[in-house]
Design an enzyme around this catalytic site. Structure first.
Site, short mmCIF file in Angstrom:
data_model
loop_
_atom_site.label_atom_id
_atom_site.label_comp_id
_atom_site.label_asym_id
_atom_site.label_seq_id
_atom_site.Cartn_x
_atom_site.Cartn_y
_atom_site.Cartn_z
N PHE A 20 0.83 -1.20 0.00
CA PHE A 20 0.00 0.00 0.00
C PHE A 20 0.87 1.26 0.00
CE2 PHE A 20 -2.05 -3.41 2.50
CZ PHE A 20 -3.13 -3.68 1.66
N GLY A 46 4.67 -1.77 10.68
CA GLY A 46 3.77 -2.18 9.60
C GLY A 46 4.56 -2.57 8.36
N SER A 52 7.08 -0.88 1.34
CA SER A 52 7.72 0.34 1.87
C SER A 52 9.11 0.03 2.41
CB SER A 52 6.85 0.97 2.95
OG SER A 52 6.39 -0.01 3.85
N GLY A 75 -1.93 -9.35 9.82
CA GLY A 75 -2.86 -8.41 9.17
C GLY A 75 -3.58 -7.52 10.15
N ASP A 141 3.05 2.96 10.10
CA ASP A 141 2.14 2.49 9.05
C ASP A 141 1.59 1.11 9.44
OD1 ASP A 141 0.79 2.60 6.60
OD2 ASP A 141 2.47 1.77 5.47
N HIS A 144 -4.37 0.82 11.47
CA HIS A 144 -4.81 2.18 11.16
C HIS A 144 -6.04 2.62 11.95
CE1 HIS A 144 -1.79 1.75 8.19
NE2 HIS A 144 -2.18 2.74 7.42
N HIS A 169 1.95 7.55 7.65
CA HIS A 169 1.31 7.25 6.38
C HIS A 169 -0.21 7.28 6.56
CE1 HIS A 169 0.74 4.69 2.56
NE2 HIS A 169 1.13 5.91 2.22
N1 SAH Z 1 3.98 -0.53 5.03
C1 SAH Z 1 3.24 -1.53 4.27
C2 SAH Z 1 1.79 -1.62 4.65
C3 SAH Z 1 1.52 -1.97 6.08
S1 SAH Z 1 -0.14 -2.56 6.31
C4 SAH Z 1 3.38 -1.28 2.77
O1 SAH Z 1 4.06 -0.35 2.36
O2 SAH Z 1 2.79 -1.97 1.96
C5 SAH Z 1 -0.23 -2.60 8.06
C6 SAH Z 1 0.50 -3.77 8.71
O3 SAH Z 1 0.48 -3.52 10.12
C7 SAH Z 1 -0.15 -5.16 8.52
O4 SAH Z 1 0.76 -6.01 7.87
C8 SAH Z 1 -0.47 -5.64 9.94
O5 SAH Z 1 -0.20 -7.01 10.16
C9 SAH Z 1 0.42 -4.78 10.80
N2 SAH Z 1 -0.08 -4.54 12.15
C10 SAH Z 1 -1.28 -4.02 12.51
N3 SAH Z 1 -1.37 -3.90 13.85
C11 SAH Z 1 -0.20 -4.35 14.36
C12 SAH Z 1 0.34 -4.50 15.69
N4 SAH Z 1 -0.37 -4.14 16.76
N5 SAH Z 1 1.57 -5.01 15.84
C13 SAH Z 1 2.30 -5.38 14.75
N6 SAH Z 1 1.87 -5.26 13.47
C14 SAH Z 1 0.64 -4.76 13.28
MG MG Z 2 -0.19 2.79 4.76
#
Ligand code: SAH
Ligand code: MG
Length: 214
Positions: A20, A46, A52, A75, A141, A144, A169
């Site tokens: 993303f 994330g 990223s 996820g 990131d 969210h 982000h």
């Molecule tokens: N930076 C990535 C997108 C991240 S999506 C890109 O560029 O594509 C958000 C991610 O945060 C997911 O993979 C999810 O598993 C992770 N996530 C959400 N809550 C979390 C938490 N409490 N601890 C660790 N990872 C978490």
């Molecule tokens: Mg993002």
């Protein structure tokens, strides 16, 4: 400072990876990491499939830094089955859970960045509790919604060194274009007076931590 360009092979690797991060925001992330990476390590909350992390890892390679990227790889709430951004190919039938870790590993290996990007697999708040190293750049990131993004800010921002970059982000001031939780936490960071606003690209916002005596 001389402007470093993102090597084309890494740009292609990032664009191929699932994730993303649109190319213009990825380029801004790379530029930011190039500007701050020489100060110390970079931390990403994330990882997902490493998209990223390739932009950050490319900058770590340029600046002699390293990227720690934290994710439980199961996820976020908003990418589970039934949600718009869910990718069914990430389901691990053995556990009935998502698993983005194998995709991350393949993306980083094919980009040739295994020495620059280090995965930390676990819950962000747990890792934050034991983290002690000052960070040159923190990229938030992860989850969210209100609770995870608040915990990421509260748990990780204190580890940012003075002069380091705090990057968010998915900042959408207009509620019709995206979720408001990251924006609220971003506003809270701005209101704290601990940061100055440095730059914006799409939904990416870069703040810099001001020195305590500045
Ligand atoms: N930076 C990535 C997108 C991240 S999506 C890109 O560029 O594509 C958000 C991610 O945060 C997911 O993979 C999810 O598993 C992770 N996530 C959400 N809550 C979390 C938490 N409490 N601890 C660790 N990872 C978490
Ligand atoms: Mg993002």
């Amino acid at each position: 400072m001389t402007h470093v360009l993102l090597p084309p092979d890494l740009r292609h690797a990032a664009e191929r990876a699932k994730g993303f991060m649109p190319p213009n925001e990825g380029a801004a992330l790379f530029d930011t990491a190039c500007a701050y990476g020489a100060l110390g390590p970079i931390c990403e909350i994330g990882t997902y499939c490493g998209k990223s992390a390739i932009y950050l890892g490319a900058a770590a390679r340029e600046t002699g830094s390293v990227v720690f990227t934290v994710d439980h790889h199961r996820g976020s709430e908003e990418i589970q089955p039934g949600w718009a951004h869910h990718d069914p190919t990430l389901m691990d039938p053995r556990f009935g859970k998502m698993d983005s870790l194998p995709f991350f590993r393949a993306a980083i290996a094919s980009a040739g960045l295994e020495d620059n990007v280090i995965a930390i697999v676990g819950r962000s708040e747990t890792v934050a509790r034991y983290w002690r190293t000052p960070l040159a750049m923190l990229f938030i990131d992860g989850g969210h919604s209100e609770d995870p993004v608040t915990k990421d800010y509260e748990g990780w921002a204190p580890h940012l060194m003075p002069g380091g970059a705090l990057v968010f982000h998915d900042i959408y001031p207009d509620p019709s274009t995206g979720g408001q939780a990251p924006y609220r936490v971003f506003q809270r960071a701005v209101a704290s007076g601990d940061y100055k606003e440095v730059s914006t690209e799409g939904s990416l916002r870069v703040l810099e931590r001001v020195a305590a005596d500045a």
